[in-house]
Design an enzyme around this catalytic site. Structure first.
Site, mmCIF file in Angstrom:
data_model
loop_
_atom_site.group_PDB
_atom_site.id
_atom_site.type_symbol
_atom_site.label_atom_id
_atom_site.label_comp_id
_atom_site.label_asym_id
_atom_site.label_seq_id
_atom_site.Cartn_x
_atom_site.Cartn_y
_atom_site.Cartn_z
ATOM 1 N N ASP A 2 -9.031 17.811 -15.882
ATOM 2 C CA ASP A 2 -9.207 16.398 -16.543
ATOM 3 C C ASP A 2 -9.156 16.380 -17.969
ATOM 4 O O ASP A 2 -9.902 16.821 -18.848
ATOM 5 C CB ASP A 2 -10.794 15.860 -16.186
ATOM 6 C CG ASP A 2 -10.972 14.545 -16.425
ATOM 7 O OD1 ASP A 2 -10.303 14.062 -17.095
ATOM 8 O OD2 ASP A 2 -12.030 13.930 -15.634
ATOM 9 N N TYR A 52 -17.349 15.120 -16.537
ATOM 10 C CA TYR A 52 -17.793 13.533 -16.591
ATOM 11 C C TYR A 52 -18.981 13.340 -15.427
ATOM 12 O O TYR A 52 -18.999 13.941 -14.353
ATOM 13 C CB TYR A 52 -16.413 12.865 -16.065
ATOM 14 C CG TYR A 52 -16.757 11.253 -15.995
ATOM 15 C CD1 TYR A 52 -16.919 10.495 -17.190
ATOM 16 C CD2 TYR A 52 -16.559 10.704 -14.913
ATOM 17 C CE1 TYR A 52 -17.359 9.265 -17.000
ATOM 18 C CE2 TYR A 52 -16.968 9.236 -14.602
ATOM 19 C CZ TYR A 52 -17.425 8.618 -15.763
ATOM 20 O OH TYR A 52 -17.435 7.092 -15.718
ATOM 21 N N ARG A 100 1.082 -1.285 0.085
ATOM 22 C CA ARG A 100 -0.003 -0.116 -0.176
ATOM 23 C C ARG A 100 0.831 1.171 -0.008
ATOM 24 O O ARG A 100 0.355 2.272 -0.249
ATOM 25 C CB ARG A 100 -0.930 0.092 1.170
ATOM 26 C CG ARG A 100 -1.953 1.204 1.290
ATOM 27 C CD ARG A 100 -3.467 1.003 2.075
ATOM 28 N NE ARG A 100 -3.048 0.262 3.117
ATOM 29 C CZ ARG A 100 -2.484 0.771 4.235
ATOM 30 N NH1 ARG A 100 -1.935 1.844 4.278
ATOM 31 N NH2 ARG A 100 -2.341 0.110 5.360
ATOM 32 N N LYS A 127 -9.481 4.661 -20.044
ATOM 33 C CA LYS A 127 -9.912 5.188 -21.411
ATOM 34 C C LYS A 127 -8.651 4.995 -22.257
ATOM 35 O O LYS A 127 -8.015 3.836 -22.310
ATOM 36 C CB LYS A 127 -10.224 6.631 -21.322
ATOM 37 C CG LYS A 127 -11.459 6.984 -20.127
ATOM 38 C CD LYS A 127 -12.745 5.905 -20.201
ATOM 39 C CE LYS A 127 -13.363 5.862 -18.834
ATOM 40 N NZ LYS A 127 -13.822 7.230 -18.311
#
Ligand code: PLP
Length: 413
Positions: free
Chosen positions: A188, A123, A70, A213
């Site tokens: 973004d 988005y 982590r 994407k």
């Protein structure tokens, strides 16, 4: 320029895409990056473990030992290094999804101040996250022109998306950065990829991608990444460590594997999008076609100045609203009727009913997300095959008379 290439020399994007994030492979004696799936790391040297933990708690990017997955993973770090190079950023921090990346950026911002400024359209789920109040941030929604007026003393972030989803509007980043003053601007840039747009060069502080994407590009990884400077990077890693919004190393491996072909994929898909946009604009059953590469699609003239091309995503309105749009989704055979974008195959979807369903209805209407609007993410298929598919699904013979498709597509190469 003469002389040998040194490691620090800036290379063309195509060369960076192939080689970035692979600096340690020679020393490891391997050609392909190793996939490290360890969750924990042996600590025979306890002091090294203590020092590493202290470093990671402080937001360091690396340390003598990863200690625990982590805190750090070498496979993820290679993808981050590669993406940072492509964005011209000092650092990049990867997350388990685009939404996890945005959440981390918002949580980091919240520590600096409780107010953010956001420009619609975003988005759908980004809009929903901000509007929900879940993270305890106060949000002022405004147009890119109003960012200066919306700014307050406790504003910790300005958020814009360009090209916008799903209307493909372009935001003038330098103008927004000017209006934001000292407040960091997060862009973004999912639709553009670093191949077409590098927001840090225009003054943005943070670039966010849904790596699901174009960066992933093959429809098999959910991931997010933020490219930024060292201080934002440190804060984002601290949030990631505490919240555990990790990217799995296999996802990072696949993303890194896809970077070398990113420039080729984006350019080929963009050519296809230009072709389809022109064809659609000449079809009698099609109303508005939203694409920055069409006349009127880029009123601020940002293609060329801010973007290297109009991109591979477009949207169009079919006459007949929801029923007509449903018919197109039902009738396509080559295109995949599905949400998401940036895959090697062409995806078509209905923003009002799917990706932007969670957006407030009035905000949806104001953003021009109508019942007849369809969004197409163009893939790598032959553009004329795609057009035949779409024309068949539209149900009426089209005509692109008077527009030289080939010339338009090659002019944009
Ligand atoms: C998909 C997407 C997101 C969200 O990313 P996930 O990886 O699905 O969490 C954010 N912004 C844009 C522009 C997107 O297309």
């Amino acid at each position: 320029m003469h002389g040998r290439i040194r490691n620090s020399d800036p290379l063309a994007l195509e060369s960076e895409a192939v080689h970035a994030g692979r600096d340690d492979l020679t020393a490891l004696g391997v050609h392909a990056p190793p996939l490290d799936l360890s969750t924990t790391y042996p600590l025979h040297d306890l002091q090294a473990g203590v020092d590493s933990l202290d470093g990671f708690a402080d937001g360091a990017a690396s340390a003598p030992s990863p200690v625990y997955a982590r805190l750090h993973n070498p496979t993820v770090a290679r993808f981050e290094a590669g993406l940072a190079r492509l964005e011209g950023a000092a650092e990049a921090v990867a997350f388990g999804s685009g939404m996890a990346a945005l959440t981390a950026a918002l949580l980091a911002a919240r520590q600096r101040g409780g107010h953010v400024v956001a420009c619609r359209p975003l988005y759908g789920t980004s809009d929903h996250l901000l509007a929900s109040g879940l993270l305890g941030l106060e949000v002022t929604w405004c147009s890119p022109e109003e960012v200066g007026d919306a700014r307050r003393a406790d504003t910790s972030l300005v958020i814009v998306e360009t090209p916008g989803n799903p209307t493909l509007e372009l935001v003038d980043l330098e103008a927004v950065v000017r209006r934001a003053g000292p407040v960091p601007v997060l862009v973004d840039s999912t639709f553009a990829t670093p191949v077409l747009q590098r927001p840090l060069e225009h003054g943005a502080a943070l670039v966010l991608h849904s790596a699901t994407k174009f960066l992933g590009g093959h429809g098999d990884v959910i991931a997010g990444v933020v490219a930024c400077g060292p201080e934002h990077g440190r804060q984002l890693r601290q949030v990631r460590l505490m919240t555990g919004a990790l990217l799995h190393p296999l996802g990072a491996y696949l993303l890194h594997r896809g970077l070398p072909t990113l420039p080729s994929r984006v350019r080929t898909a963009q050519e296809g999008a230009c072709h389809l946009a022109v064809r659609l604009a000449g079809h009698p059953a099609v109303g508005r076609v939203l694409y920055p590469g069409l006349p009127g699609g880029d009123p601020l003239n940002l293609v060329g100045r801010q973007m290297r091309g109009p991109g591979a995503v477009l949207a169009f309105e079919v006459a007949g609203g929801f029923e007509a749009a449903s018919r197109v989704m039902r009738e396509v055979r080559l295109m995949t009727p599905a949400v998401s974008l940036g895959s090697v195959d062409t995806l078509i979807q209905h923003p009002a009913g799917l990706t932007h369903r969670v957006v407030d209805a009035e905000a949806r209407r104001q953003s021009g997300i109508s019942a007849g609007l369809l969004r197409v993410s163009v893939g790598l298929e032959d553009p004329e095959d795609l057009w035949r598919d779409l024309e068949g699904a539209l149900g009426a013979p089209g005509s692109a008379a008077g527009i030289d498709v080939r010339q338009t597509a090659t002019a944009l190469r």
